[in-house]
Write a protein that holds these residues in place. Structure first.
Motif, PDB file in Angstrom:
ATOM      1  N   LEU A   3       0.846  -1.193   0.000  1.00 17.51           N
ATOM      2  CA  LEU A   3       0.000   0.000   0.000  1.00 17.51           C
ATOM      3  C   LEU A   3       0.882   1.244   0.000  1.00 17.51           C
ATOM      4  O   LEU A   3       1.772   1.376   0.846  1.00 17.51           O
ATOM      5  N   LEU A   4       0.622   2.153  -0.929  1.00 15.41           N
ATOM      6  CA  LEU A   4       1.280   3.458  -0.938  1.00 15.41           C
ATOM      7  C   LEU A   4       0.293   4.497  -0.432  1.00 15.41           C
ATOM      8  O   LEU A   4      -0.784   4.683  -1.013  1.00 15.41           O
ATOM      9  N   LEU A   6      -0.259   8.347   0.013  1.00 16.40           N
ATOM     10  CA  LEU A   6       0.264   9.639  -0.429  1.00 16.40           C
ATOM     11  C   LEU A   6      -0.197  10.723   0.533  1.00 16.40           C
ATOM     12  O   LEU A   6      -1.406  10.931   0.735  1.00 16.40           O
ATOM     13  N   LEU A  75       4.967   4.035  -8.454  1.00 13.09           N
ATOM     14  CA  LEU A  75       3.576   3.769  -8.134  1.00 13.09           C
ATOM     15  C   LEU A  75       3.124   2.423  -8.683  1.00 13.09           C
ATOM     16  O   LEU A  75       2.309   1.740  -8.060  1.00 13.09           O
ATOM     17  N   CYS A  78       3.237  -0.833  -6.579  1.00 17.01           N
ATOM     18  CA  CYS A  78       2.312  -0.984  -5.458  1.00 17.01           C
ATOM     19  C   CYS A  78       1.010  -1.587  -5.988  1.00 17.01           C
ATOM     20  O   CYS A  78       0.633  -1.372  -7.136  1.00 17.01           O
ATOM     21  N   ILE A  81      -3.084   2.277  -3.915  1.00 20.26           N
ATOM     22  CA  ILE A  81      -2.635   3.633  -3.590  1.00 20.26           C
ATOM     23  C   ILE A  81      -3.778   4.366  -2.914  1.00 20.26           C
ATOM     24  O   ILE A  81      -4.933   4.301  -3.363  1.00 20.26           O
ATOM     25  N   TRP A  82      -3.443   5.059  -1.837  1.00 18.52           N
ATOM     26  CA  TRP A  82      -4.451   5.806  -1.081  1.00 18.52           C
ATOM     27  C   TRP A  82      -3.995   7.253  -0.983  1.00 18.52           C
ATOM     28  O   TRP A  82      -2.989   7.560  -0.336  1.00 18.52           O
ATOM     29  N   VAL A  83      -4.703   8.152  -1.647  1.00 18.31           N
ATOM     30  CA  VAL A  83      -4.398   9.577  -1.601  1.00 18.31           C
ATOM     31  C   VAL A  83      -5.043  10.154  -0.345  1.00 18.31           C
ATOM     32  O   VAL A  83      -6.263  10.206  -0.235  1.00 18.31           O
ATOM     33  N   LEU A  99      -1.504  11.343 -11.475  1.00 15.87           N
ATOM     34  CA  LEU A  99      -2.147  10.306 -10.676  1.00 15.87           C
ATOM     35  C   LEU A  99      -3.251   9.606 -11.463  1.00 15.87           C
ATOM     36  O   LEU A  99      -3.438   8.392 -11.343  1.00 15.87           O
ATOM     37  N   SER A 103      -3.445   5.706 -12.305  1.00 16.43           N
ATOM     38  CA  SER A 103      -4.601   4.911 -11.886  1.00 16.43           C
ATOM     39  C   SER A 103      -5.125   4.011 -12.994  1.00 16.43           C
ATOM     40  O   SER A 103      -5.960   3.133 -12.732  1.00 16.43           O
ATOM     41  N   THR A 106      -2.940   0.955 -11.772  1.00 13.61           N
ATOM     42  CA  THR A 106      -2.844   0.606 -10.360  1.00 13.61           C
ATOM     43  C   THR A 106      -4.115   1.039  -9.652  1.00 13.61           C
ATOM     44  O   THR A 106      -4.654   2.108  -9.937  1.00 13.61           O
ATOM     45  N   PHE A 108      -6.640   2.517  -6.925  1.00 17.88           N
ATOM     46  CA  PHE A 108      -6.663   3.592  -5.929  1.00 17.88           C
ATOM     47  C   PHE A 108      -7.861   3.365  -5.008  1.00 17.88           C
ATOM     48  O   PHE A 108      -8.959   3.043  -5.483  1.00 17.88           O
TER      49      PHE A 108
END
Length: 348
Positions: A3-4, A6, A75, A78, A81-83, A99, A103, A106, A108
């Motif tokens: 998990l990334l 941001l 990115l 991963c 991804i969670w902004v 982003l 997406s 990947t 989100f």
């Protein structure tokens, strides 16, 4: 699963940063904190500066620094991804564009489209049933909003920008208020005054540029006086909530403006409404949202880093971050990455 997250500050993690990281780590996931304002591209492959969190480290707390291996992280390496913060205004357009492109390959937690177009007061009329939202006017024309206000001489109103947060520039307008005209002029860019100096015309064109700004004129909801509730909804399920009590010298209950989190219960109608909204948002890729409620009305939808997990734990003593992590992991393993693991307890 990797998990990334941001965020804005690697040396001072926010409430959600810490809680969500802790929850995912307890499920065995690898977590990276990355800087949202440092998104860059290497031959159109997107990366950012970040920290790979130490696997067996102590739980994080709000205000902690991210400890671990600092470097550049791609990115596309991963799985999720969670902004959890908004980019700086000066570079927001570039960051959102990169982003969105990332997406396409990947997953989100909250879609870029949803964050761009639904994390605003403009979206309430689209997301909410009519009976659950306050009647509103939105314009950048001061004269229109002033006329609407004058047409309802006994009505209390709230005026605010459609894209501000944390209680910024939210005004309570009483009937026949002596400062209402000034407030509405201010919120729409003071184009009346600009006309005199810039010969700008009705909407503020002139040597100094376009000055008009949008404002929302919304009927005041008496139910707010009984207190607001922040409800955290993950994958369509209400998982955590707390109340907010405004200070005696302010009509706003935002925690950033002096409001106090308090312990509250939700009745079945409140849970049903929150989860109805959560399910609709999921159709637009929004899987985590904070909903501000004064039942039966919804006051605001908070998609970009909605605080609530920490305050719910503070008021109730219960940490819901594991429940959030389990719901998010299970959803993305089922719908996007069926090969990532054998269930939420087996992240890979």
């Amino acid at each position: 699963m990797r998990l990334l997250i941001l965020t804005k500050h690697l040396d001072c993690l926010g409430q959600n940063d810490a809680a969500i990281c802790n929850g995912f780590r307890r499920f065995g996931c690898e977590v990276i904190f990355g800087e949202i304002n440092a998104i860059a591209a290497d031959d159109y492959r997107y990366f950012t500066r970040g920290v790979l969190v130490q696997g067996n480290g102590e739980p994080y707390h709000p205000g902690s620094a991210a400890l671990g291996n600092r470097g550049a992280y791609f990115l596309d390496e991963c799985q999720l991804i969670w902004v959890l913060d908004m980019p700086q205004d000066s570079m927001a357009r570039d960051v959102w564009q990169m982003l969105w492109l990332a997406s396409q390959h990947t997953a989100f937690v909250n879609s870029i489209e949803g964050m761009m177009f639904l994390d605003t007061k403009h979206a309430l009329g689209y997301v909410l049933p009519k009976e659950n939202r306050a009647f509103s006017y939105i314009s950048n024309d001061f004269s229109l909003l002033w006329k609407r206000y004058q047409q309802s001489p006994d009505q209390w109103w709230v005026a605010k920008p459609p894209n501000a947060f944390c209680g910024q520039n939210v005004f309570l307008l009483p009937p026949n208020g002596p400062n209402v005209r000034t407030i509405l002029q201010c919120l729409t860019g003071n184009t009346v005054a600009q006309d005199e100096f810039d010969t700008a015309g009705q909407f503020g064109y002139g040597p100094a540029g376009f000055k008009a700004e949008y404002a929302v004129l919304q009927q005041f909801i008496p139910e707010v006086a009984q207190g607001e509730k922040r409800v955290i909804v993950a994958c369509g399920k209400a998982v955590a909530w707390h109340g907010r009590r405004n200070p005696p010298d302010d009509h706003r209950s935002n925690i950033t403006q002096g409001g106090k989190p308090i312990s509250v219960d939700l009745h079945s109608g409140e849970i049903e409404l929150a989860e109805l909204i959560g399910r609709k948002l999921m159709t637009h890729g929004i899987n985590f949202v904070g909903i501000d409620m004064a039942y039966p009305y919804i006051l605001e939808l908070n998609i970009a880093n909605p605080a609530g997990l920490y305050d719910a734990k503070f008021t109730s003593g219960i940490d819901h971050s594991d429940q959030v992590a389990e719901l998010i992991i299970a959803h993305f393993e089922k719908h996007c990455h069926p090969g990532l693991g054998r269930g939420p307890h087996h992240c890979q």
